[in-house]
Design a protein around this motif. Sequence first.
Motif, PDB file in Angstrom:
ATOM      1  N   MET A  61       7.581  -0.999  -4.645  1.00  0.00           N
ATOM      2  CA  MET A  61       8.629  -0.072  -4.211  1.00  0.00           C
ATOM      3  C   MET A  61       8.633  -0.042  -2.689  1.00  0.00           C
ATOM      4  SD  MET A  61       8.232   3.160  -6.842  1.00  0.00           S
ATOM      5  CE  MET A  61       9.496   4.044  -5.922  1.00  0.00           C
ATOM      6  N   MET A  62       9.835   0.045  -2.105  1.00  0.00           N
ATOM      7  CA  MET A  62       9.980   0.081  -0.655  1.00  0.00           C
ATOM      8  C   MET A  62      10.172   1.531  -0.217  1.00  0.00           C
ATOM      9  SD  MET A  62       9.493  -3.027  -0.077  1.00  0.00           S
ATOM     10  CE  MET A  62       9.674  -2.922   1.692  1.00  0.00           C
ATOM     11  N   GLU A  63       9.276   1.981   0.621  1.00  0.00           N
ATOM     12  CA  GLU A  63       9.288   3.366   1.095  1.00  0.00           C
ATOM     13  C   GLU A  63       9.591   3.398   2.579  1.00  0.00           C
ATOM     14  OE1 GLU A  63       5.524   5.723   1.565  1.00  0.00           O
ATOM     15  OE2 GLU A  63       6.333   6.747  -0.192  1.00  0.00           O
ATOM     16  N   PRO A  64      10.510   4.278   3.029  1.00  0.00           N
ATOM     17  CA  PRO A  64      10.810   4.356   4.475  1.00  0.00           C
ATOM     18  C   PRO A  64       9.571   4.761   5.261  1.00  0.00           C
ATOM     19  CG  PRO A  64      12.496   5.460   3.194  1.00  0.00           C
ATOM     20  CD  PRO A  64      11.388   5.160   2.246  1.00  0.00           C
ATOM     21  N   ARG A  65       9.430   4.156   6.415  1.00  0.00           N
ATOM     22  CA  ARG A  65       8.299   4.461   7.287  1.00  0.00           C
ATOM     23  C   ARG A  65       8.841   4.834   8.660  1.00  0.00           C
ATOM     24  NH1 ARG A  65       3.893  -0.144   7.708  1.00  0.00           N
ATOM     25  NH2 ARG A  65       5.773  -1.252   8.367  1.00  0.00           N
ATOM     26  N   GLY A  66       8.834   6.123   8.939  1.00  0.00           N
ATOM     27  CA  GLY A  66       9.339   6.589  10.220  1.00  0.00           C
ATOM     28  C   GLY A  66      10.851   6.692  10.233  1.00  0.00           C
ATOM     29  N   ASP A  67      11.368   6.918  11.408  1.00  0.00           N
ATOM     30  CA  ASP A  67      12.815   7.058  11.598  1.00  0.00           C
ATOM     31  C   ASP A  67      13.458   5.819  12.212  1.00  0.00           C
ATOM     32  OD1 ASP A  67      12.540   9.615  10.636  1.00  0.00           O
ATOM     33  OD2 ASP A  67      12.288  10.510  12.637  1.00  0.00           O
ATOM     34  N   LEU A  68      12.710   4.722  12.289  1.00  0.00           N
ATOM     35  CA  LEU A  68      13.229   3.510  12.926  1.00  0.00           C
ATOM     36  C   LEU A  68      13.849   2.540  11.924  1.00  0.00           C
ATOM     37  CD1 LEU A  68      10.306   2.838  15.449  1.00  0.00           C
ATOM     38  CD2 LEU A  68      12.477   4.032  15.857  1.00  0.00           C
ATOM     39  N   GLY A  69      13.987   2.965  10.670  1.00  0.00           N
ATOM     40  CA  GLY A  69      14.581   2.085   9.668  1.00  0.00           C
ATOM     41  C   GLY A  69      13.624   1.064   9.120  1.00  0.00           C
ATOM     42  N   ASP A  70      12.320   1.292   9.299  1.00  0.00           N
ATOM     43  CA  ASP A  70      11.329   0.364   8.790  1.00  0.00           C
ATOM     44  C   ASP A  70      10.876   0.812   7.406  1.00  0.00           C
ATOM     45  OD1 ASP A  70       9.705  -1.757   8.630  1.00  0.00           O
ATOM     46  OD2 ASP A  70       8.143  -1.003   9.988  1.00  0.00           O
ATOM     47  N   PHE A  71      10.372  -0.135   6.624  1.00  0.00           N
ATOM     48  CA  PHE A  71       9.946   0.153   5.267  1.00  0.00           C
ATOM     49  C   PHE A  71       8.586  -0.486   5.028  1.00  0.00           C
ATOM     50  CE2 PHE A  71      14.499   0.406   5.316  1.00  0.00           C
ATOM     51  CZ  PHE A  71      14.802   1.472   4.495  1.00  0.00           C
ATOM     52  N   ARG A  72       7.893   0.063   4.069  1.00  0.00           N
ATOM     53  CA  ARG A  72       6.606  -0.492   3.670  1.00  0.00           C
ATOM     54  C   ARG A  72       6.552  -0.566   2.151  1.00  0.00           C
ATOM     55  NH1 ARG A  72       2.074   4.325   4.344  1.00  0.00           N
ATOM     56  NH2 ARG A  72       3.137   5.878   3.017  1.00  0.00           N
ATOM     57  N   ALA A  73       5.759  -1.518   1.658  1.00  0.00           N
ATOM     58  CA  ALA A  73       5.630  -1.724   0.221  1.00  0.00           C
ATOM     59  C   ALA A  73       4.551  -0.804  -0.320  1.00  0.00           C
ATOM     60  CB  ALA A  73       5.289  -3.173  -0.078  1.00  0.00           C
ATOM     61  N   VAL A  74       4.863  -0.084  -1.373  1.00  0.00           N
ATOM     62  CA  VAL A  74       3.910   0.825  -2.008  1.00  0.00           C
ATOM     63  C   VAL A  74       3.881   0.527  -3.498  1.00  0.00           C
ATOM     64  CG1 VAL A  74       4.216   2.632  -0.276  1.00  0.00           C
ATOM     65  CG2 VAL A  74       5.691   2.586  -2.305  1.00  0.00           C
ATOM     66  N   ALA A  75       2.874   1.089  -4.171  1.00  0.00           N
ATOM     67  CA  ALA A  75       2.707   0.869  -5.601  1.00  0.00           C
ATOM     68  C   ALA A  75       3.754   1.631  -6.388  1.00  0.00           C
ATOM     69  CB  ALA A  75       1.314   1.298  -6.029  1.00  0.00           C
ATOM     70  N   PRO A  76       4.230   1.066  -7.495  1.00  0.00           N
ATOM     71  CA  PRO A  76       5.207   1.792  -8.319  1.00  0.00           C
ATOM     72  C   PRO A  76       4.557   2.845  -9.218  1.00  0.00           C
ATOM     73  CG  PRO A  76       4.800  -0.369  -9.244  1.00  0.00           C
ATOM     74  CD  PRO A  76       4.015  -0.306  -7.973  1.00  0.00           C
ATOM     75  N   HIS A  77       3.239   2.950  -9.182  1.00  0.00           N
ATOM     76  CA  HIS A  77       2.537   3.955  -9.982  1.00  0.00           C
ATOM     77  C   HIS A  77       1.496   4.636  -9.098  1.00  0.00           C
ATOM     78  CE1 HIS A  77      -0.509   0.780 -10.248  1.00  0.00           C
ATOM     79  NE2 HIS A  77       0.466  -0.024 -10.684  1.00  0.00           N
ATOM     80  N   ASP A  78       0.686   5.525  -9.690  1.00  0.00           N
ATOM     81  CA  ASP A  78      -0.236   6.341  -8.899  1.00  0.00           C
ATOM     82  C   ASP A  78      -1.576   5.665  -8.636  1.00  0.00           C
ATOM     83  OD1 ASP A  78      -1.018   6.339 -11.493  1.00  0.00           O
ATOM     84  OD2 ASP A  78      -1.396   8.505 -11.644  1.00  0.00           O
ATOM     85  N   ASN A  79      -1.862   4.505  -9.258  1.00  0.00           N
ATOM     86  CA  ASN A  79      -3.148   3.823  -9.055  1.00  0.00           C
ATOM     87  C   ASN A  79      -2.953   2.725  -8.007  1.00  0.00           C
ATOM     88  OD1 ASN A  79      -5.665   2.578  -9.257  1.00  0.00           O
ATOM     89  ND2 ASN A  79      -5.802   3.024 -11.463  1.00  0.00           N
ATOM     90  N   HIS A  80      -3.181   3.064  -6.757  1.00  0.00           N
ATOM     91  CA  HIS A  80      -2.976   2.111  -5.675  1.00  0.00           C
ATOM     92  C   HIS A  80      -4.020   1.000  -5.688  1.00  0.00           C
ATOM     93  CE1 HIS A  80      -1.569   0.757  -1.740  1.00  0.00           C
ATOM     94  NE2 HIS A  80      -2.857   0.636  -1.402  1.00  0.00           N
ATOM     95  N   GLU A  81      -5.228   1.286  -6.156  1.00  0.00           N
ATOM     96  CA  GLU A  81      -6.287   0.267  -6.155  1.00  0.00           C
ATOM     97  C   GLU A  81      -5.960  -0.871  -7.120  1.00  0.00           C
ATOM     98  OE1 GLU A  81     -11.131  -0.078  -6.877  1.00  0.00           O
ATOM     99  OE2 GLU A  81     -10.094   1.854  -7.099  1.00  0.00           O
ATOM    100  N   VAL A  82      -5.503  -0.520  -8.318  1.00  0.00           N
ATOM    101  CA  VAL A  82      -5.136  -1.561  -9.290  1.00  0.00           C
ATOM    102  C   VAL A  82      -3.940  -2.357  -8.796  1.00  0.00           C
ATOM    103  CG1 VAL A  82      -4.323  -1.968 -11.647  1.00  0.00           C
ATOM    104  CG2 VAL A  82      -6.098  -0.262 -11.218  1.00  0.00           C
ATOM    105  N   TRP A  83      -2.978  -1.680  -8.196  1.00  0.00           N
ATOM    106  CA  TRP A  83      -1.807  -2.398  -7.653  1.00  0.00           C
ATOM    107  C   TRP A  83      -2.204  -3.350  -6.546  1.00  0.00           C
ATOM    108  CZ3 TRP A  83       0.493  -1.955  -2.707  1.00  0.00           C
ATOM    109  CH2 TRP A  83       1.702  -2.622  -2.563  1.00  0.00           C
ATOM    110  N   SER A  84      -3.138  -2.952  -5.679  1.00  0.00           N
ATOM    111  CA  SER A  84      -3.601  -3.830  -4.613  1.00  0.00           C
ATOM    112  C   SER A  84      -4.303  -5.059  -5.173  1.00  0.00           C
ATOM    113  CB  SER A  84      -4.543  -3.065  -3.677  1.00  0.00           C
ATOM    114  OG  SER A  84      -5.029  -3.906  -2.652  1.00  0.00           O
TER     115      SER A  84
END
Length: 327
Positions: A61-84
């Motif tokens: 999932m692409m999540e906005p990062r800041g107000d500069l129009g940048d995005f970062r990739a995050v996990a689509p679920h709550d377990n970030h370790e398994v997604w990584s």
Amino acid sequence: MQDERPTNLGDIDPAQVDVATDPKPKRARRRKVQPMPALLEPWAEKAKARMEKRPASPGVMMEPRGDLGDFRAVAPHDNHEVWSLQIHDAFGTRSPSTVAVFMEQLRALCGQNWNDQTKAWHPSEVELNAALNFINSIQPRNEAEAALAAQMLAVHFMTMRVSASALNTGDARTASVAAKLARTYAAQMDTLQQVRGKRRSTRQHITVKHEKHIHSHQHQHIAAWGCATPDPAPLQFLESIMPPQSNNEPASFAAAPRCQAKARSGKSCRSAAVNGKRVCRMHGGMSPGAPKGEANGRWRTGAWTLEARKLRADAMRLLDAVAELAP
């Protein structure tokens, strides 16, 4: 005829509006959904079993990062370790920097969608998830194979977009570029198979075997006091297994009559003549000769055929004989 309907909602008098007789817009009739054929049920079970055996896609999932129009990739679920772990396994690496670079490159390949809420362009999560699933399906074993998989993805995207442009415009040059991109993708698939050792090699292998042959010969030894008679049993065995020699074949190839034609060097040809002919097969021995009679291309009056010349020769001999008998 002018339309007397009020254009402003404030001009509408509710007492004068007849809801029962006022026409309403008709809804589009929904198409009747047909039930699934019964023969698809066993196929669906097998397809489900095959789908469950496929590797799970990590998703992103692409999540906005800041107000500069940048995005970062995050996990689509709550377990970030398994997604990584899934992301690292998809790219065949344990380096977070390598994963970040690959994700940024994949995001640049994908398109963007307009978001009405933020009034900005957002990266297409659908295309990014499809790209990540493409890399994961190849299952690269290291960073080099992951780079090759990313290049294959880029070529695939270009092939689809250029092909669509060629089909819509009918431009021959664009179609040629699409064909070249398709060949490039096929070459990349061959390269991937070759790197993994699954491609068949076209190299020739020559195997040299040493074989030992034993030949048995029957000799006749002549002694000083007489001749030794050989045992006739081996000779009779050889005669029984050897095919009989035909009478029309020469006893030895060297004894066969030679061709009487001349070679290009000016010397006589040393090849064996065809049976019943004076020349070999290379100098016309296999040719049946020119057709006889009117089938010959040089047939005119028939005055110079073999029969006509023989008849004239016989007549001349008869005239000579008559002349000798005359007084």
